[in-house]
Write an enzyme that holds these catalytic residues in place. Structure first.
Site, short mmCIF file in Angstrom:
data_model
loop_
_atom_site.label_atom_id
_atom_site.label_comp_id
_atom_site.label_asym_id
_atom_site.label_seq_id
_atom_site.Cartn_x
_atom_site.Cartn_y
_atom_site.Cartn_z
N GLY A 513 27.50 -32.47 34.91
CA GLY A 513 26.21 -32.45 34.22
C GLY A 513 25.90 -31.09 33.65
N ASP A 514 24.77 -31.03 32.95
CA ASP A 514 24.31 -29.78 32.35
C ASP A 514 23.05 -29.36 33.09
OD1 ASP A 514 22.92 -27.92 30.79
OD2 ASP A 514 23.85 -28.65 28.94
N HIS A 533 23.12 -14.16 36.09
CA HIS A 533 23.39 -12.98 35.24
C HIS A 533 23.85 -13.38 33.84
CE1 HIS A 533 27.66 -13.59 36.41
NE2 HIS A 533 27.88 -13.11 35.19
N1 SAM Z 1 29.69 -20.25 40.59
C1 SAM Z 1 31.06 -20.01 40.28
C2 SAM Z 1 31.58 -18.84 41.05
O1 SAM Z 1 30.82 -18.04 41.56
O2 SAM Z 1 32.80 -18.75 41.16
C3 SAM Z 1 31.35 -19.87 38.79
C4 SAM Z 1 30.49 -18.91 38.05
S1 SAM Z 1 30.84 -18.89 36.32
C5 SAM Z 1 30.37 -17.32 35.88
C6 SAM Z 1 29.60 -19.88 35.59
C7 SAM Z 1 29.80 -21.36 35.80
O3 SAM Z 1 28.64 -22.03 35.30
C8 SAM Z 1 30.98 -21.92 35.04
O4 SAM Z 1 31.75 -22.72 35.88
C9 SAM Z 1 30.36 -22.73 33.94
O5 SAM Z 1 31.16 -23.84 33.54
C10 SAM Z 1 29.06 -23.18 34.59
N2 SAM Z 1 28.04 -23.55 33.60
C11 SAM Z 1 27.70 -22.87 32.49
N3 SAM Z 1 26.72 -23.51 31.82
C12 SAM Z 1 26.45 -24.63 32.54
C13 SAM Z 1 25.53 -25.68 32.36
N4 SAM Z 1 24.71 -25.72 31.32
N5 SAM Z 1 25.52 -26.65 33.28
C14 SAM Z 1 26.35 -26.65 34.34
N6 SAM Z 1 27.24 -25.64 34.56
C15 SAM Z 1 27.29 -24.66 33.66
#
Ligand code: SAM
Length: 621
Positions: A513-514, A533
């Site tokens: 999901g988003d 961040h």
């Molecule tokens: N939480 C993880 C970690 O600490 O290893 C990954 C952090 S990574 C910087 C950001 C994550 O947020 C990515 O997996 C990305 O796909 C997800 N993400 C970004 N936008 C998103 C959205 N609108 N909805 C769901 N997930 C999202």
């Protein structure tokens, strides 16, 4: 080499780590058949000398601090070995160093005049050379913890210089030898001609008190009960091993410190102050210069690490039968030039990434730990991400700063407004690389984040933007009563199967999901690890208000990020990362706390983990 020394042979098969890179010490210990790894300590020799009654107390304290700092790395490694169950669990850490004087510490001369001042002060007199040694012994305890004890001692050797004429002194100074030697001379080389007699252990003056070290080892390996075990940092007072030692620090390289009993009385207040001013100025100046050099050359060191990693140097060495290879074999394996490979390997040795014995190169514990591509705590994914994505972006830093924009277009030919949803990120190999980078950081920091707070009263958690699931699995492992839903964009969930652990816990489930648009899964704990961040305050408020709506009173939000210092003075990793100019920004713990407060969450605890990520826990009112 055949082990001749029955005491040294007791260390066979044990991991011995030397927290000093002094070539003379390495030579002395290698010559008696000791096998060890060299991990020079980064602990700065800046303890306030005035707080110590004698120079040697200062030196031993510094030695202990250095040893304890290096021990942190190895305790981590021991735990890792324990977790994955394939290595012996007895570590000996040896850190020592120092040299000095009775009252006056002579360090490395800064120039020829300084060398002349030092040597003429010693001429015709007897002085003392002290060396301090700290040994840390690590023991496995039943509960997978590492227990340790610290043993320290010192050795004093008296050296008498002949009456030295100015001609002889200048001849010696002009040979260049004094310049990298604390005390201004090297007894094992030309400096030997200045010495009339030595009382005590000669090797102590060269750099290491081998005789007493072996005696201490003898005591350590004598029948049980001869040493007091301590979980905290202690010197075992009253144990068969001496405790209060003398010494002081003269840098990691060559010892040759001196004490000059016939020198002016430095205990008188005025003289002592003058001496301190001169020493502090010198130390301060040296420290600033070395910091400067570190900053100027830092990018070269990073690129050496990236390149060795990309060429699989660490994997190649690990795969060889003995774990060691000569430069030409490595060159062949990585399909690179001999000249280039040799230089790369040498540079890796200088950075502590590899070690060399004769012509053979091998991984150090640090590289085995973090740089093998299939290691459980491998940072390869993140290193590759830095090399392929962050490095090109930082190449355009000047434009990024001038314009205040990210430099995706310049670096990759495509602009990127939303890193997670634009065309560039959507490319399979780019996404996979990004996920590998996230995975490696989550593997290294996940356990510390997951255990930062007591979550035993909660039953369900949702890891928003959980990426590969690495963090979710760490939470499940750390909290037996917790079921964790990992939530991320559909295409990320699709690829997360690549990272599924072979012993995957079925308390972890995956939902696509988003998080800005879709309904969030219900949970008692919402985990936001390295999510906030990436976004502006505006977007963060959208996300937090959705979480607040999904939360009942008592539920909580756990945010894990690099927390900036409140006064922005450090640590700098977050500030450096901010220069990639994404939409988001780095924040301090109190800034996260305020953001959450505006959505009805009260900060319960902040945890600085001393790992790559910190954490804050906020509870819904
Ligand atoms: N939480 C993880 C970690 O600490 O290893 C990954 C952090 S990574 C910087 C950001 C994550 O947020 C990515 O997996 C990305 O796909 C997800 N993400 C970004 N936008 C998103 C959205 N609108 N909805 C769901 N997930 C999202």
């Amino acid at each position: 080499m055949v082990l001749m020394n029955p005491v040294i042979s007791k260390l066979t098969g044990k991991l011995v780590v030397l927290a000093s890179a002094s070539p003379r010490r390495l030579e002395i210990l290698t010559n008696v058949g000791l096998r060890f790894e060299v991990v020079p300590s980064w602990f700065k020799e800046t303890l306030d000398k005035r707080l110590f009654k004698t120079p040697h107390e200062y030196a031993v304290e510094t030695a202990k601090q250095k040893a304890l700092e290096v021990k942190q790395i190895y305790t981590f490694e021991c735990l890792w070995f324990l977790n994955f169950g394939y290595y012996l669990l007895y570590t000996v850490l040896v850190v020592f160093f120092s040299q000095t004087v009775d009252g006056l510490i002579l360090e490395k001369p800064v120039d020829k005049q300084d060398a002349y001042r030092m040597l003429s002060r010693l001429s015709g007199k007897e002085h003392s050379v002290f060396t301090g040694v700290a040994i840390i012994l690590c023991h496995e305890k039943e509960d997978e913890e590492i227990d340790y004890q610290v043993i320290d001692f010192y050795e004093e050797t008296k050296v008498k210089f002949a009456d030295l004429s100015d001609d002889l002194l200048w001849e010696y100074i002009n040979s260049g030898e004094p310049m990298d030697k604390a005390g201004g001379y090297g007894i094992q080389a030309l400096g030997g001609m200045l010495v009339e007699y030595v009382h005590g252990d000669f090797l102590n003056v060269v750099g290491f008190p081998l005789n007493q070290f072996c005696k201490k080892l003898g005591l350590i390996f004598s029948p049980p009960g001869s040493l007091t075990h301590n979980s905290a940092q202690t010197s075992p007072q009253g144990s068969p091993v001496d405790t209060v030692p003398p010494c002081s620090e003269n840098g990691e390289d060559e010892p040759q410190g001196t004490s000059d009993p016939a020198a002016p009385d430095l205990t008188s207040r005025g003289t002592m102050q003058m001496q301190n001013v001169r020493e502090n100025e010198t130390e301060d100046g040296k420290e600033k210069l070395s910091k400067m050099i570190e900053l100027m050359d830092g990018f070269k060191a990073s690129k050496v690490l990236f390149t060795a990693s990309k060429l699989h140097v660490f994997d190649v060495l690990r795969s060889s039968k003995t774990g060691e290879l000569q430069a030409e074999d490595v060159a062949q394996e990585i399909k690179a030039s001999m000249k280039g490979t040799e230089r790369l390997l040498e540079a890796c040795v200088s950075l502590g990434l590899l070690q060399r014995t004769g012509k053979e190169y091998a991984n150090t514990a640090m590289s085995r730990h973090f740089l093998l591509s299939d290691g459980p705590l491998s940072l390869q994914g993140y290193i590759q991400h830095c090399n392929e994505l962050v490095w090109p972006l930082f190449t355009h830093l000047e434009t990024a700063v001038r314009e205040g924009t990210n430099q995706h277009e310049k670096a990759f030919g495509k602009s990127s407004d939303n890193l997670f949803q634009d065309a560039y990120y959507s490319r399979h190999e780019v996404k996979l690389r990004f996920m590998k980078a996230m995975h490696s950081i989550a593997k290294v920091s996940g356990r510390d984040v997951a255990t930062a707070f007591d979550l035993s009263k909660y039953k369900t958690a949702c890891d928003l933007g959980g990426c590969t699931g690495a963090m979710a699995y760490e939470f499940a492992k750390a909290h037996p009563g917790l079921s964790v839903t990992m939530f991320d964009l559909p295409e990320v969930i699709e690829m997360s199967g690549h990272f599924r652990p072979h012993d995957a816990d079925d308390r972890v489930s995956f939902v696509a999901g988003d998080f800005f648009k879709d309904e969030l899964p219900k949970a008692d704990v919402y985990i936001l690890a390295r999510i906030l961040h990436d976004w502006s305050d505006e977007k963060v408020h959208i996300l937090l208000s959705k979480i607040a709506k999904a939360c009942n009173p008592g539920c909580c939000v756990l945010v894990s990020e690099i927390f900036l210092d409140e006064d922005r003075k450090g640590p700098s990793r977050g500030l450096l990362q901010a220069l990639s100019m994404t939409e988001g920004r780095q924040r301090s713990a109190s800034e996260y706390s305020l953001l959450l407060k505006s959505h009805g969450f009260t900060t319960a605890q902040v945890k600085h983990t001393h790992n790559l990520l910190d954490a804050i826990l906020c509870v819904a009112e």
